[in-house]
Motif scaffolding. Structure first.
Motif, PDB file in Angstrom:
ATOM      1  N   LEU A  26       0.834  -1.199   0.000  1.00  0.00           N
ATOM      2  CA  LEU A  26       0.000   0.000   0.000  1.00  0.00           C
ATOM      3  C   LEU A  26       0.870   1.251   0.000  1.00  0.00           C
ATOM      4  O   LEU A  26       2.079   1.180   0.236  1.00  0.00           O
ATOM      5  N   LYS A  85       5.845   8.579   3.160  1.00  0.00           N
ATOM      6  CA  LYS A  85       7.140   8.019   2.734  1.00  0.00           C
ATOM      7  C   LYS A  85       7.319   8.157   1.224  1.00  0.00           C
ATOM      8  O   LYS A  85       6.373   7.930   0.466  1.00  0.00           O
ATOM      9  N   GLY A 128      -5.243   2.494  -2.366  1.00  0.00           N
ATOM     10  CA  GLY A 128      -6.432   2.966  -1.654  1.00  0.00           C
ATOM     11  C   GLY A 128      -6.284   2.670  -0.183  1.00  0.00           C
ATOM     12  O   GLY A 128      -5.171   2.451   0.313  1.00  0.00           O
ATOM     13  N   LEU A 129      -7.426   2.645   0.493  1.00  0.00           N
ATOM     14  CA  LEU A 129      -7.407   2.411   1.942  1.00  0.00           C
ATOM     15  C   LEU A 129      -7.207   0.924   2.245  1.00  0.00           C
ATOM     16  O   LEU A 129      -7.804   0.063   1.593  1.00  0.00           O
ATOM     17  N   LEU A 150      -3.251   3.881  13.715  1.00  0.00           N
ATOM     18  CA  LEU A 150      -3.645   3.071  12.549  1.00  0.00           C
ATOM     19  C   LEU A 150      -4.785   2.117  12.925  1.00  0.00           C
ATOM     20  O   LEU A 150      -5.810   2.034  12.245  1.00  0.00           O
TER      21      LEU A 150
HETATM   22  O1  PNS Z   1       5.118  -0.298   6.232  1.00  0.00           O
HETATM   23  P1  PNS Z   1       4.376   0.926   6.675  1.00  0.00           P
HETATM   24  O2  PNS Z   1       4.804   2.133   5.839  1.00  0.00           O
HETATM   25  O3  PNS Z   1       4.486   1.183   8.153  1.00  0.00           O
HETATM   26  O4  PNS Z   1       2.832   0.639   6.361  1.00  0.00           O
HETATM   27  C1  PNS Z   1       1.863   1.648   6.531  1.00  0.00           C
HETATM   28  C2  PNS Z   1       0.631   1.335   5.667  1.00  0.00           C
HETATM   29  C3  PNS Z   1       1.050   1.247   4.199  1.00  0.00           C
HETATM   30  C4  PNS Z   1       0.020   0.029   6.118  1.00  0.00           C
HETATM   31  C5  PNS Z   1      -0.395   2.494   5.865  1.00  0.00           C
HETATM   32  O5  PNS Z   1       0.182   3.715   5.504  1.00  0.00           O
HETATM   33  C6  PNS Z   1      -1.683   2.267   5.071  1.00  0.00           C
HETATM   34  O6  PNS Z   1      -2.534   1.527   5.516  1.00  0.00           O
HETATM   35  N1  PNS Z   1      -1.792   2.927   3.873  1.00  0.00           N
HETATM   36  C7  PNS Z   1      -2.943   2.801   3.008  1.00  0.00           C
HETATM   37  C8  PNS Z   1      -3.913   3.964   3.217  1.00  0.00           C
HETATM   38  C9  PNS Z   1      -4.618   3.775   4.546  1.00  0.00           C
HETATM   39  O7  PNS Z   1      -5.476   2.934   4.691  1.00  0.00           O
HETATM   40  N2  PNS Z   1      -4.172   4.565   5.547  1.00  0.00           N
HETATM   41  C10 PNS Z   1      -4.540   4.357   6.935  1.00  0.00           C
HETATM   42  C11 PNS Z   1      -5.819   4.958   7.317  1.00  0.00           C
HETATM   43  S1  PNS Z   1      -5.778   4.891   9.020  1.00  0.00           S
END
Ligand code: PNS
Length: 163
Positions: A39, A44, A74-75, A104
């Protein structure tokens, strides 16, 4: 209807490390199907393209029959709903990960309370590893053979040769 338990291991995987691989392997021991979802993390800037990351992850997880690697723009929660996931699996390295992970998890729970987020404590050997640190060390020609698989080491060397 199937009783398969499905997990999603999400991340930016830029690139995948032994720390990520450890979490994916352990998720495979608990779940019937494990989607590794590449994702976008908007905070980053990427070194590898999404296609390159998919190829690298597929290369180092080919011994794991339950794993499917998919890129999603996407999400995370939308991806989880599409594949019918029961749980999101993340690795926890240290206390410093906690605040971000809590945000998160809370946001994802607000978006869909049926999908649980579960944490696996990273193996002590890998608790100091991050993709950012691996890239930094590789950029200056440092030794990374203990922290990424050979395929990733080669890809990093190639990438920094190009730059
Ligand atoms: O390896 P990472 O960079 O710590 O992973 C973070 C990730 C990619 C899982 C997070 O940024 C993500 O879920 N991105 C997709 C968009 C989304 O759903 N954002 C979170 C809403 S709370």
């Amino acid at each position: 209807m199937t009783n398969q338990k499905i997990a999603v291991v999400p991340g930016s995987f830029d690139p995948i490390t032994y720390g990520h691989l450890d979490i994916i392997e352990r998720a495979c021991k608990i779940f019937d199907k494990v989607y590794v979802s590449v994702l976008r993390n908007s905070s980053k800037k990427g070194l590898f393209s999404p296609e390159e990351r998919i190829d690298l992850i597929s290369g180092v997880t080919k011994h794991l029959d339950k794993v499917e690697v998919i890129q999603f723009d996407g999400l995370l929660i939308d991806f989880c709903q599409q594949v019918g996931a029961d749980a999101i699996i993340r690795g926890l390295r240290a206390v410093s990960d906690f605040e971000y992970e809590m945000q998160l998890t809370s946001m994802n729970r607000k978006l869909d309370s049926h999908i649980e987020t579960m944490y696996i404590m990273t193996n002590n050997n890998y608790s100091f590893i991050s993709s950012s640190i691996v890239k930094e060390v590789a950029k200056y020609g440092g030794k990374i053979e203990d922290i990424v698989p050979p395929l990733i080491e080669d890809a990093l060397k190639e990438k920094f040769k190009e730059q």
